[in-house]
Write an enzyme that holds these catalytic residues in place. Sequence first.
Site, PDB file in Angstrom:
ATOM      1  N   PRO A  95       0.820  -1.221   0.000  1.00  0.00           N
ATOM      2  CA  PRO A  95       0.000   0.000   0.000  1.00  0.00           C
ATOM      3  C   PRO A  95       0.850   1.266   0.000  1.00  0.00           C
ATOM      4  CG  PRO A  95      -0.504  -1.425   1.899  1.00  0.00           C
ATOM      5  CD  PRO A  95       0.683  -2.008   1.221  1.00  0.00           C
ATOM      6  N   GLU A 120       2.404  -8.257   8.439  1.00  0.00           N
ATOM      7  CA  GLU A 120       2.533  -6.839   8.809  1.00  0.00           C
ATOM      8  C   GLU A 120       3.466  -6.079   7.894  1.00  0.00           C
ATOM      9  OE1 GLU A 120       1.499  -8.975  11.163  1.00  0.00           O
ATOM     10  OE2 GLU A 120      -0.254  -7.677  11.203  1.00  0.00           O
ATOM     11  N   ARG A 144      -2.738  -5.985 -20.948  1.00  0.00           N
ATOM     12  CA  ARG A 144      -3.623  -5.404 -21.968  1.00  0.00           C
ATOM     13  C   ARG A 144      -2.893  -4.446 -22.902  1.00  0.00           C
ATOM     14  NH1 ARG A 144      -8.822  -5.650 -21.585  1.00  0.00           N
ATOM     15  NH2 ARG A 144      -9.127  -3.541 -22.342  1.00  0.00           N
ATOM     16  N   ASP A 196     -10.286   2.557 -24.407  1.00  0.00           N
ATOM     17  CA  ASP A 196     -10.650   2.270 -23.020  1.00  0.00           C
ATOM     18  C   ASP A 196     -10.729   3.542 -22.198  1.00  0.00           C
ATOM     19  OD1 ASP A 196     -10.865  -0.412 -23.031  1.00  0.00           O
ATOM     20  OD2 ASP A 196      -8.966  -0.838 -22.038  1.00  0.00           O
TER      21      ASP A 196
HETATM   22  N1  ADE Z   1      -0.802  -5.150  -0.241  1.00  0.00           N
HETATM   23  C1  ADE Z   1      -1.673  -4.779   0.717  1.00  0.00           C
HETATM   24  N2  ADE Z   1      -2.437  -3.769   0.311  1.00  0.00           N
HETATM   25  C2  ADE Z   1      -2.053  -3.464  -0.954  1.00  0.00           C
HETATM   26  C3  ADE Z   1      -2.448  -2.494  -1.911  1.00  0.00           C
HETATM   27  N3  ADE Z   1      -3.419  -1.612  -1.664  1.00  0.00           N
HETATM   28  N4  ADE Z   1      -1.822  -2.485  -3.093  1.00  0.00           N
HETATM   29  C4  ADE Z   1      -0.829  -3.341  -3.357  1.00  0.00           C
HETATM   30  N5  ADE Z   1      -0.400  -4.273  -2.500  1.00  0.00           N
HETATM   31  C5  ADE Z   1      -1.007  -4.340  -1.303  1.00  0.00           C
END
Ligand code: ADE
Length: 244
Positions: free
Chosen positions: A86, A113, A151, A166
Site C-alpha cells: 500500500p 505486517e 492489456r 478504453d
Molecule cells: N498489499 C496490501 N495492500 C495493498 C495495496 N493496496 N496495493 C498493493 N499491495 C497491497
Amino acid sequence: MRFDIITIFPEMFAGVFSGGVVKRALDRDVVRIAVHDLRDFTTDKHRQVDDRPFGGLEGMVLKPEPIFRAVEAVREAGGKVYLLSPQGRTLDAGLARELSAESQVVLICGRYEGVDERVVEHLADGEISIGDYVLSGGELAAAVVVDAAARFVPGVVGKEGSVRNDSFCGGILDYPQYTRPREFRGLKVPSVLFSGDHKRIERWRRKKALEKTARQRPDLAGPGALSPEDRDLLAETKNERKDE
Ligand code: ADE
C-alpha cells in the site's frame, strides 16, 4: 513480455489467469507468467519465510533472505522488480503501459505486517499499490497489475483500438455502449446510434464521455486537462441540460 510472481500463496493464482484475455495471451505465448513459491527459496527445515519484527511487539514480517534468493533466481538481465504494497506508486493506465514495455516484471507479494525494508531499499526497483486501502497481501494486487499491464502488450487485446478507446487511455472515461434490443422495458437506445452518420456518432460519444467524466471524475476533466475542442463540447452538454 514475462511476469514472475513471488508469493507464499501460489495457489491463489490458479484461477485468475485461467480465463479471458490473459489466458488467450498465455495460450498464444504473447505473455508468460510464472508463479514462484517463496518457501522454495528458504534453506531451513521449516521453510520459514517470516519472523517477528525488531523493536515491535506483534505481527510477522517477511524475511529478506528468501526474497533476495527468489529474485536473484528468476530475474533476467534488464528485468524490473516491484514489491506490491500500500506504500507504493498507485497503479494507473500510465504505469500499466510503462510496465508493459518491460521485457520482464518480477512482482513480490507482500504479506503479514510487512516486508523487511531491505527488500524495498536494496532489491526492488519500486513499490506498486493498487489503491488506498489495505489488502491482506499483495497477491490480488499482483493479479490486477498483470491484467492491466498485459492489456497494453501488443497482440494481447484483439483490436488495438479497443485498448486505445478504453477509459483512461484518452485521459477520460469511456462513452456509454448499447446493444440489442433497441428498446428494453421502455428504455430506448439513443437514436443517434442508428443514424449511420459516423461523424455524428463519434461526436456524440465524445460528448457523453466528457459529460460522464465531468460528473463522476471531475479531477480528470478540469480546464487544464481538456483540449479546447473538448472544453467546447463539454460546455455544449451543460447548455443542453439547462435547456431541458
Ligand atoms: N498489499 C496490501 N495492500 C495493498 C495495496 N493496496 N496495493 C498493493 N499491495 C497491497
